[in-house]
Write a protein that holds these residues in place. Structure first.
Motif, PDB file in Angstrom:
ATOM      1  N   GLN A   1       0.960  10.582   2.980  1.00 30.30           N
ATOM      2  CA  GLN A   1      -0.483  10.583   3.255  1.00 30.30           C
ATOM      3  C   GLN A   1      -0.757  11.126   4.656  1.00 30.30           C
ATOM      4  N   THR A   2       0.102  10.819   5.598  1.00 32.18           N
ATOM      5  CA  THR A   2      -0.095  11.317   6.960  1.00 32.18           C
ATOM      6  C   THR A   2       0.081  12.833   7.029  1.00 32.18           C
ATOM      7  N   LEU A   3       1.092  13.332   6.347  1.00 28.55           N
ATOM      8  CA  LEU A   3       1.393  14.759   6.393  1.00 28.55           C
ATOM      9  C   LEU A   3       0.410  15.594   5.589  1.00 28.55           C
ATOM     10  N   TRP A   4       0.077  15.144   4.390  1.00 29.55           N
ATOM     11  CA  TRP A   4      -0.638  16.010   3.446  1.00 29.55           C
ATOM     12  C   TRP A   4      -1.876  15.366   2.825  1.00 29.55           C
ATOM     13  N   GLY A   5      -2.109  14.099   3.036  1.00 31.56           N
ATOM     14  CA  GLY A   5      -3.187  13.406   2.340  1.00 31.56           C
ATOM     15  C   GLY A   5      -4.281  12.898   3.245  1.00 31.56           C
ATOM     16  N   ASP A   6      -4.436  11.585   3.329  1.00 29.30           N
ATOM     17  CA  ASP A   6      -5.555  10.965   4.044  1.00 29.30           C
ATOM     18  C   ASP A   6      -5.704  11.432   5.487  1.00 29.30           C
ATOM     19  N   MET A   7      -4.579  11.527   6.206  1.00 27.71           N
ATOM     20  CA  MET A   7      -4.640  11.781   7.641  1.00 27.71           C
ATOM     21  C   MET A   7      -4.419  13.239   7.996  1.00 27.71           C
ATOM     22  N   ALA A   8      -4.163  14.069   7.002  1.00 21.61           N
ATOM     23  CA  ALA A   8      -3.902  15.480   7.292  1.00 21.61           C
ATOM     24  C   ALA A   8      -5.183  16.179   7.745  1.00 21.61           C
ATOM     25  N   VAL A   9      -5.042  17.145   8.634  1.00 19.81           N
ATOM     26  CA  VAL A   9      -6.191  17.902   9.133  1.00 19.81           C
ATOM     27  C   VAL A   9      -6.030  19.379   8.821  1.00 19.81           C
TER      28      VAL A   9
ATOM     29  N   LEU B   1       3.915   7.791  -8.645  1.00 20.15           N
ATOM     30  CA  LEU B   1       5.106   7.076  -8.193  1.00 20.15           C
ATOM     31  C   LEU B   1       5.933   6.595  -9.374  1.00 20.15           C
ATOM     32  N   GLY B   2       7.191   7.026  -9.411  1.00 23.53           N
ATOM     33  CA  GLY B   2       8.168   6.447 -10.323  1.00 23.53           C
ATOM     34  C   GLY B   2       8.984   5.441  -9.531  1.00 23.53           C
ATOM     35  N   LEU B   3       8.925   4.172  -9.925  1.00 22.03           N
ATOM     36  CA  LEU B   3       9.454   3.084  -9.104  1.00 22.03           C
ATOM     37  C   LEU B   3      10.495   2.290  -9.872  1.00 22.03           C
ATOM     38  N   GLY B   4      11.736   2.320  -9.373  1.00 22.99           N
ATOM     39  CA  GLY B   4      12.771   1.502  -9.987  1.00 22.99           C
ATOM     40  C   GLY B   4      12.376   0.033  -9.984  1.00 22.99           C
ATOM     41  N   ILE B   5      12.534  -0.632 -11.107  1.00 26.22           N
ATOM     42  CA  ILE B   5      12.078  -2.021 -11.244  1.00 26.22           C
ATOM     43  C   ILE B   5      12.971  -2.937 -10.417  1.00 26.22           C
ATOM     44  N   SER B   6      12.337  -3.728  -9.569  1.00 30.20           N
ATOM     45  CA  SER B   6      13.049  -4.716  -8.758  1.00 30.20           C
ATOM     46  C   SER B   6      12.538  -6.113  -9.101  1.00 30.20           C
ATOM     47  N   ARG B   7      13.106  -7.107  -8.475  1.00 28.32           N
ATOM     48  CA  ARG B   7      12.818  -8.493  -8.837  1.00 28.32           C
ATOM     49  C   ARG B   7      11.512  -8.997  -8.245  1.00 28.32           C
ATOM     50  N   GLY B   8      10.765  -9.763  -9.063  1.00 24.26           N
ATOM     51  CA  GLY B   8       9.656 -10.594  -8.649  1.00 24.26           C
ATOM     52  C   GLY B   8       8.757 -10.056  -7.568  1.00 24.26           C
ATOM     53  N   GLU B   9       8.762 -10.733  -6.427  1.00 26.71           N
ATOM     54  CA  GLU B   9       7.839 -10.441  -5.340  1.00 26.71           C
ATOM     55  C   GLU B   9       8.083  -9.065  -4.734  1.00 26.71           C
ATOM     56  N   ARG B  10       9.310  -8.570  -4.789  1.00 28.45           N
ATOM     57  CA  ARG B  10       9.583  -7.236  -4.241  1.00 28.45           C
ATOM     58  C   ARG B  10       8.811  -6.172  -5.021  1.00 28.45           C
ATOM     59  N   MET B  11       8.832  -6.267  -6.330  1.00 32.35           N
ATOM     60  CA  MET B  11       8.103  -5.306  -7.159  1.00 32.35           C
ATOM     61  C   MET B  11       6.606  -5.459  -6.943  1.00 32.35           C
ATOM     62  N   ASP B  12       6.130  -6.695  -6.897  1.00 28.40           N
ATOM     63  CA  ASP B  12       4.697  -6.935  -6.667  1.00 28.40           C
ATOM     64  C   ASP B  12       4.251  -6.336  -5.336  1.00 28.40           C
ATOM     65  N   LEU B  13       5.058  -6.538  -4.302  1.00 27.90           N
ATOM     66  CA  LEU B  13       4.701  -6.018  -2.980  1.00 27.90           C
ATOM     67  C   LEU B  13       4.648  -4.494  -2.996  1.00 27.90           C
ATOM     68  N   ALA B  14       5.650  -3.869  -3.614  1.00 27.77           N
ATOM     69  CA  ALA B  14       5.676  -2.411  -3.660  1.00 27.77           C
ATOM     70  C   ALA B  14       4.455  -1.866  -4.391  1.00 27.77           C
ATOM     71  N   ILE B  15       4.082  -2.486  -5.490  1.00 26.66           N
ATOM     72  CA  ILE B  15       2.915  -2.024  -6.253  1.00 26.66           C
ATOM     73  C   ILE B  15       1.634  -2.258  -5.456  1.00 26.66           C
ATOM     74  N   GLN B  16       1.497  -3.432  -4.887  1.00 30.24           N
ATOM     75  CA  GLN B  16       0.289  -3.752  -4.115  1.00 30.24           C
ATOM     76  C   GLN B  16       0.081  -2.768  -2.979  1.00 30.24           C
ATOM     77  N   LYS B  17       1.105  -2.535  -2.198  1.00 33.36           N
ATOM     78  CA  LYS B  17       0.967  -1.660  -1.038  1.00 33.36           C
ATOM     79  C   LYS B  17       0.851  -0.191  -1.442  1.00 33.36           C
ATOM     80  N   ALA B  18       1.468   0.192  -2.551  1.00 33.71           N
ATOM     81  CA  ALA B  18       1.308   1.560  -3.045  1.00 33.71           C
ATOM     82  C   ALA B  18      -0.153   1.838  -3.381  1.00 33.71           C
ATOM     83  N   VAL B  19      -0.827   0.845  -3.960  1.00 31.73           N
ATOM     84  CA  VAL B  19      -2.257   0.994  -4.251  1.00 31.73           C
ATOM     85  C   VAL B  19      -3.036   1.151  -2.948  1.00 31.73           C
ATOM     86  N   GLU B  20      -2.753   0.309  -1.966  1.00 30.83           N
ATOM     87  CA  GLU B  20      -3.441   0.412  -0.681  1.00 30.83           C
ATOM     88  C   GLU B  20      -3.210   1.774  -0.032  1.00 30.83           C
ATOM     89  N   LEU B  21      -2.061   2.370  -0.287  1.00 35.77           N
ATOM     90  CA  LEU B  21      -1.714   3.657   0.304  1.00 35.77           C
ATOM     91  C   LEU B  21      -2.169   4.840  -0.546  1.00 35.77           C
TER      92      LEU B  21
END
Length: 243
Positions: free
Chosen positions: A235-243, A82-102
């Motif tokens: 992930q749904t199309l090609w990763g975790d959930m793909a069959v 993931l190449g992620l444009g830098i955003s402010r504070g909690e927005r960036m933290d949230l994007a990184i946190q959830k990207a890891v979960e995904l």
């Protein structure tokens, strides 16, 4: 009771005693409120995890005895960068946190024309360390035993030539969706913009670097929403959930 998970970036081996440093000891003792004799799970990012039990837990010291190794692997079968444009504070933290979960494999924060966050010198180093700690915590919560790397922030122009595999650029003005793409052979590189999106010149640079512009629907998504919606769909199309 749920067994707590703790990331320890040190060598781990069954039967070893590990003395925790100040920060990790404080987290275990004060945040998790664990005590002597409590069981937990530890991992160091090298694959699998270990059972562990707290041997000493007081203000002066915290130590663990490492138990059996479990070769659990919860990684996605699809390597997504993931190449992620830098955003402010909690927005960036949230994007990184959830990207890891995904299941993202690596994250590169990107400076772009419309980036509202200015980082240089010591402040850049501090933010990078902060983002890496966000990743650690997300791995602890989500059960991942491999820790995605957060690379040094760099300009979009410098990062584009490093992209590999299927290259996708999120663009609300695009005419195609993810379902129209052929399944990737190998890795996926996803490019998601900052607050305010990409400029026309940046879109042109991405296309010249073989990125395919993709839209996620008729609505314009916030920067933290767009990356996560795309990762979930990939992930749904090609990763975790793909069959």
């Amino acid at each position: 009771m749920r067994i707590s998970r703790l990331y320890l970036p040190v060598p781990l081996a069954s039967g070893a005693d590990v003395v925790l440093d100040g920060e990790r000891a404080h987290y275990l003792r004060t945040v998790l409120r664990l005590k002597r004799g409590f069981d937990l799970t530890v991992f160091n990012g090298e694959g699998g995890e270990f059972a562990a039990r707290i041997g000493v837990c007081h203000r002066e010291a915290v130590s663990l005895t490492v138990g059996a190794h479990r070769p659990d692997d919860r990684e996605s079968r699809l390597d997504v960068r993931l190449g992620l444009g830098i955003s402010r504070g909690e927005r960036m933290d949230l994007a990184i946190q959830k990207a890891v979960e995904l299941g993202v494999g690596a994250i590169t924060p990107l400076f772009t024309e419309r980036c509202v966050v200015q980082l240089d010198g010591e402040r850049k180093a501090q933010r990078l360390e902060h983002w890496r700690r966000v990743v650690w915590a997300a791995c602890e919560q989500s059960g991942r035993n491999r820790v995605p790397e957060v690379l040094e922030p760099r300009s979009l122009e410098a990062w584009l030539p490093e992209a590999a595999g299927l290259r996708i650029c999120l663009d609300p003005h695009a005419v195609h969706g993810l379902r129209e793409l052929a399944p990737p052979v190998g890795s996926v590189t996803l490019l998601s913009g900052p607050e305010g999106g990409f400029s026309d010149a940046e879109r042109d640079m991405a296309v010249a670097a073989a990125f395919v512009p993709i839209r996620l629907g008729p609505r314009v998504l916030r920067t933290e929403t767009a990356a996560l919606a795309a990762l979930a769909a990939i992930q749904t199309l090609w990763g975790d959930m793909a069959v």
